[in-house]
Design a protein around this motif. Structure first.
Motif, PDB file in Angstrom:
ATOM      1  N   SER A  93      -1.119 -14.379  -6.606  1.00 21.77           N
ATOM      2  CA  SER A  93       0.153 -14.167  -5.887  1.00 21.77           C
ATOM      3  C   SER A  93       0.661 -12.751  -6.074  1.00 21.77           C
ATOM      4  CB  SER A  93       1.204 -15.158  -6.379  1.00 21.77           C
ATOM      5  OG  SER A  93       0.849 -16.462  -6.035  1.00 21.77           O
ATOM      6  N   LEU A  94       0.537 -12.229  -7.296  1.00 24.29           N
ATOM      7  CA  LEU A  94       0.967 -10.846  -7.544  1.00 24.29           C
ATOM      8  C   LEU A  94       0.100  -9.857  -6.767  1.00 24.29           C
ATOM      9  CD1 LEU A  94       1.699 -10.995 -11.378  1.00 24.29           C
ATOM     10  CD2 LEU A  94       3.356 -10.887  -9.511  1.00 24.29           C
ATOM     11  N   VAL A  95      -1.203 -10.093  -6.760  1.00 27.90           N
ATOM     12  CA  VAL A  95      -2.108  -9.213  -6.009  1.00 27.90           C
ATOM     13  C   VAL A  95      -1.822  -9.318  -4.515  1.00 27.90           C
ATOM     14  CG1 VAL A  95      -4.529  -8.854  -5.380  1.00 27.90           C
ATOM     15  CG2 VAL A  95      -3.901  -9.202  -7.760  1.00 27.90           C
ATOM     16  N   GLN A  96      -1.558 -10.527  -4.043  1.00 29.94           N
ATOM     17  CA  GLN A  96      -1.242 -10.712  -2.621  1.00 29.94           C
ATOM     18  C   GLN A  96       0.001  -9.925  -2.240  1.00 29.94           C
ATOM     19  OE1 GLN A  96      -0.415 -14.755  -1.492  1.00 29.94           O
ATOM     20  NE2 GLN A  96       0.172 -14.198   0.577  1.00 29.94           N
ATOM     21  N   THR A  97       1.031  -9.993  -3.060  1.00 28.41           N
ATOM     22  CA  THR A  97       2.265  -9.260  -2.784  1.00 28.41           C
ATOM     23  C   THR A  97       2.014  -7.754  -2.780  1.00 28.41           C
ATOM     24  OG1 THR A  97       3.514 -11.020  -3.848  1.00 28.41           O
ATOM     25  CG2 THR A  97       4.648  -8.926  -3.534  1.00 28.41           C
ATOM     26  N   GLY A  98       1.258  -7.280  -3.768  1.00 24.61           N
ATOM     27  CA  GLY A  98       0.972  -5.847  -3.844  1.00 24.61           C
ATOM     28  C   GLY A  98       0.160  -5.354  -2.661  1.00 24.61           C
ATOM     29  N   ILE A  99      -0.875  -6.093  -2.320  1.00 24.76           N
ATOM     30  CA  ILE A  99      -1.735  -5.683  -1.206  1.00 24.76           C
ATOM     31  C   ILE A  99      -0.962  -5.755   0.115  1.00 24.76           C
ATOM     32  CG2 ILE A  99      -3.756  -6.364   0.147  1.00 24.76           C
ATOM     33  CD1 ILE A  99      -5.200  -6.884  -2.436  1.00 24.76           C
ATOM     34  N   SER A 100      -0.132  -6.760   0.282  1.00 25.22           N
ATOM     35  CA  SER A 100       0.685  -6.855   1.499  1.00 25.22           C
ATOM     36  C   SER A 100       1.609  -5.654   1.620  1.00 25.22           C
ATOM     37  CB  SER A 100       1.510  -8.137   1.487  1.00 25.22           C
ATOM     38  OG  SER A 100       0.689  -9.263   1.548  1.00 25.22           O
ATOM     39  N   LYS A 101       2.227  -5.257   0.519  1.00 24.34           N
ATOM     40  CA  LYS A 101       3.143  -4.103   0.531  1.00 24.34           C
ATOM     41  C   LYS A 101       2.398  -2.819   0.859  1.00 24.34           C
ATOM     42  CE  LYS A 101       6.866  -1.734  -0.421  1.00 24.34           C
ATOM     43  NZ  LYS A 101       7.821  -1.514   0.616  1.00 24.34           N
ATOM     44  N   VAL A 102       1.265  -2.604   0.194  1.00 26.79           N
ATOM     45  CA  VAL A 102       0.488  -1.377   0.422  1.00 26.79           C
ATOM     46  C   VAL A 102      -0.031  -1.337   1.858  1.00 26.79           C
ATOM     47  CG1 VAL A 102      -1.662  -0.191  -0.211  1.00 26.79           C
ATOM     48  CG2 VAL A 102      -0.139  -1.049  -1.978  1.00 26.79           C
ATOM     49  N   THR A 103      -0.502  -2.457   2.342  1.00 23.29           N
ATOM     50  CA  THR A 103      -1.054  -2.504   3.697  1.00 23.29           C
ATOM     51  C   THR A 103       0.018  -2.280   4.744  1.00 23.29           C
ATOM     52  OG1 THR A 103      -2.691  -4.082   2.919  1.00 23.29           O
ATOM     53  CG2 THR A 103      -2.447  -3.877   5.270  1.00 23.29           C
ATOM     54  N   SER A 104       1.185  -2.871   4.545  1.00 22.38           N
ATOM     55  CA  SER A 104       2.231  -2.717   5.559  1.00 22.38           C
ATOM     56  C   SER A 104       2.830  -1.322   5.564  1.00 22.38           C
ATOM     57  CB  SER A 104       3.327  -3.768   5.353  1.00 22.38           C
ATOM     58  OG  SER A 104       3.981  -3.558   4.130  1.00 22.38           O
ATOM     59  N   THR A 105       2.763  -0.598   4.440  1.00 24.78           N
ATOM     60  CA  THR A 105       3.306   0.764   4.427  1.00 24.78           C
ATOM     61  C   THR A 105       2.286   1.808   4.866  1.00 24.78           C
ATOM     62  OG1 THR A 105       2.812   0.950   2.069  1.00 24.78           O
ATOM     63  CG2 THR A 105       5.040   0.280   2.678  1.00 24.78           C
ATOM     64  N   ASN A 106       0.997   1.507   4.783  1.00 20.44           N
ATOM     65  CA  ASN A 106      -0.044   2.486   5.119  1.00 20.44           C
ATOM     66  C   ASN A 106      -0.893   2.045   6.302  1.00 20.44           C
ATOM     67  OD1 ASN A 106       0.707   4.095   2.901  1.00 20.44           O
ATOM     68  ND2 ASN A 106      -0.502   2.823   1.527  1.00 20.44           N
ATOM     69  N   THR A 107      -0.280   1.482   7.317  1.00 22.66           N
ATOM     70  CA  THR A 107      -1.064   0.957   8.432  1.00 22.66           C
ATOM     71  C   THR A 107      -1.782   2.053   9.212  1.00 22.66           C
ATOM     72  OG1 THR A 107       0.916   0.959   9.786  1.00 22.66           O
ATOM     73  CG2 THR A 107       0.279  -1.121   8.791  1.00 22.66           C
ATOM     74  N   GLU A 108      -1.168   3.217   9.350  1.00 19.17           N
ATOM     75  CA  GLU A 108      -1.803   4.293  10.127  1.00 19.17           C
ATOM     76  C   GLU A 108      -3.094   4.746   9.455  1.00 19.17           C
ATOM     77  OE1 GLU A 108      -1.074   5.444  13.167  1.00 19.17           O
ATOM     78  OE2 GLU A 108       0.461   3.891  13.203  1.00 19.17           O
ATOM     79  N   ALA A 109      -3.054   4.934   8.145  1.00 18.35           N
ATOM     80  CA  ALA A 109      -4.254   5.366   7.425  1.00 18.35           C
ATOM     81  C   ALA A 109      -5.328   4.291   7.486  1.00 18.35           C
ATOM     82  CB  ALA A 109      -3.912   5.686   5.971  1.00 18.35           C
ATOM     83  N   ILE A 110      -4.919   3.035   7.361  1.00 19.02           N
ATOM     84  CA  ILE A 110      -5.878   1.932   7.427  1.00 19.02           C
ATOM     85  C   ILE A 110      -6.482   1.834   8.828  1.00 19.02           C
ATOM     86  CG2 ILE A 110      -6.093  -0.584   7.316  1.00 19.02           C
ATOM     87  CD1 ILE A 110      -3.966  -0.481   5.077  1.00 19.02           C
ATOM     88  N   LYS A 111      -5.636   2.018   9.843  1.00 20.28           N
ATOM     89  CA  LYS A 111      -6.128   1.956  11.218  1.00 20.28           C
ATOM     90  C   LYS A 111      -7.119   3.095  11.489  1.00 20.28           C
ATOM     91  CE  LYS A 111      -3.021   2.488  14.400  1.00 20.28           C
ATOM     92  NZ  LYS A 111      -2.011   2.403  15.447  1.00 20.28           N
ATOM     93  N   ASP A 112      -6.783   4.304  11.020  1.00 24.64           N
ATOM     94  CA  ASP A 112      -7.685   5.436  11.214  1.00 24.64           C
ATOM     95  C   ASP A 112      -9.013   5.212  10.494  1.00 24.64           C
ATOM     96  OD1 ASP A 112      -5.771   6.670  12.739  1.00 24.64           O
ATOM     97  OD2 ASP A 112      -4.996   7.911  11.091  1.00 24.64           O
ATOM     98  N   SER A 113      -8.940   4.681   9.264  1.00 24.27           N
ATOM     99  CA  SER A 113     -10.163   4.401   8.510  1.00 24.27           C
ATOM    100  C   SER A 113     -11.002   3.332   9.214  1.00 24.27           C
ATOM    101  CB  SER A 113      -9.827   3.936   7.099  1.00 24.27           C
ATOM    102  OG  SER A 113      -9.116   4.920   6.414  1.00 24.27           O
ATOM    103  N   GLY A 114     -10.342   2.304   9.709  1.00 24.85           N
ATOM    104  CA  GLY A 114     -11.054   1.240  10.412  1.00 24.85           C
ATOM    105  C   GLY A 114     -11.721   1.740  11.675  1.00 24.85           C
ATOM    106  N   ILE A 115     -11.038   2.590  12.415  1.00 26.80           N
ATOM    107  CA  ILE A 115     -11.611   3.136  13.647  1.00 26.80           C
ATOM    108  C   ILE A 115     -12.826   4.009  13.333  1.00 26.80           C
ATOM    109  CG2 ILE A 115     -11.172   4.766  15.529  1.00 26.80           C
ATOM    110  CD1 ILE A 115      -8.332   3.617  15.666  1.00 26.80           C
ATOM    111  N   SER A 116     -12.704   4.866  12.320  1.00 23.90           N
ATOM    112  CA  SER A 116     -13.857   5.715  11.975  1.00 23.90           C
ATOM    113  C   SER A 116     -15.016   4.875  11.453  1.00 23.90           C
ATOM    114  CB  SER A 116     -13.456   6.778  10.951  1.00 23.90           C
ATOM    115  OG  SER A 116     -13.083   6.173   9.736  1.00 23.90           O
ATOM    116  N   PHE A 117     -14.723   3.820  10.689  1.00 25.18           N
ATOM    117  CA  PHE A 117     -15.773   2.921  10.209  1.00 25.18           C
ATOM    118  C   PHE A 117     -16.488   2.243  11.372  1.00 25.18           C
ATOM    119  CE2 PHE A 117     -16.999  -1.424   8.949  1.00 25.18           C
ATOM    120  CZ  PHE A 117     -17.964  -1.117   8.001  1.00 25.18           C
ATOM    121  N   LEU A 118     -15.713   1.739  12.323  1.00 21.03           N
ATOM    122  CA  LEU A 118     -16.322   1.090  13.486  1.00 21.03           C
ATOM    123  C   LEU A 118     -17.156   2.057  14.312  1.00 21.03           C
ATOM    124  CD1 LEU A 118     -13.510  -1.325  14.713  1.00 21.03           C
ATOM    125  CD2 LEU A 118     -15.715  -1.924  13.725  1.00 21.03           C
TER     126      LEU A 118
END
Length: 129
Positions: A93-118
């Motif tokens: 539960s603690l990891v879920q909360t942390g990962i949710s927070k990090v993911t929701s604040t860094n969506t642009e970087a994650i999206k860019d990384s996902g696009i380059s990976f694809l």
């Protein structure tokens, strides 16, 4: 306006003015109906909700939140697995909360990384074909 000299020109002028009066009356009635419908509280609420959901900012926030929740739930299920003890569930539960927070604040970087990976994966697949 034309000069009225006889009864025929008077009748024409009256007919012209009556036509103008009728057309302006129709326009006034239509404008009144439009005003009444636009001031209807349900229409105001419906328009505002429609504006909100069609806003690109709102859509972006929905994507951010959804991505955060999805990654958090995925991490939780990976940590807990099919069965887990109490400590395992608390940590998950603690990891879920942390990962949710990090993911929701860094969506642009994650999206860019996902696009380059694809792009990399698709180009490698294209080369191998």
């Amino acid at each position: 306006m034309q000069v009225i000299k006889d009864t025929k020109s008077l009748a024409e002028a009256i007919a012209l003015l009556e036509n103008i009066h009728a057309s302006e009356g129709t326009l006034l009635k239509e404008h009144f109906q439009f005003t009444v419908s636009s001031l209807n509280p349900m229409n105001i609420i419906k328009d505002k909700i429609s504006d909100t959901f069609s806003s690109p900012i709102f859509k972006n926030e929905i994507v951010k939140g959804s991505l955060g929740i999805a990654t958090g739930l995925l991490s939780n299920s990976l940590i807990v697995g099919a069965s887990g003890g109490l400590l395992n569930k608390v940590v998950a539960s603690l990891v879920q909360t942390g990962i949710s927070k990090v993911t929701s604040t860094n969506t642009e970087a994650i999206k860019d990384s996902g696009i380059s990976f694809l792009k990399n994966v698709l180009t490698k697949m294209k080369i191998k074909s």
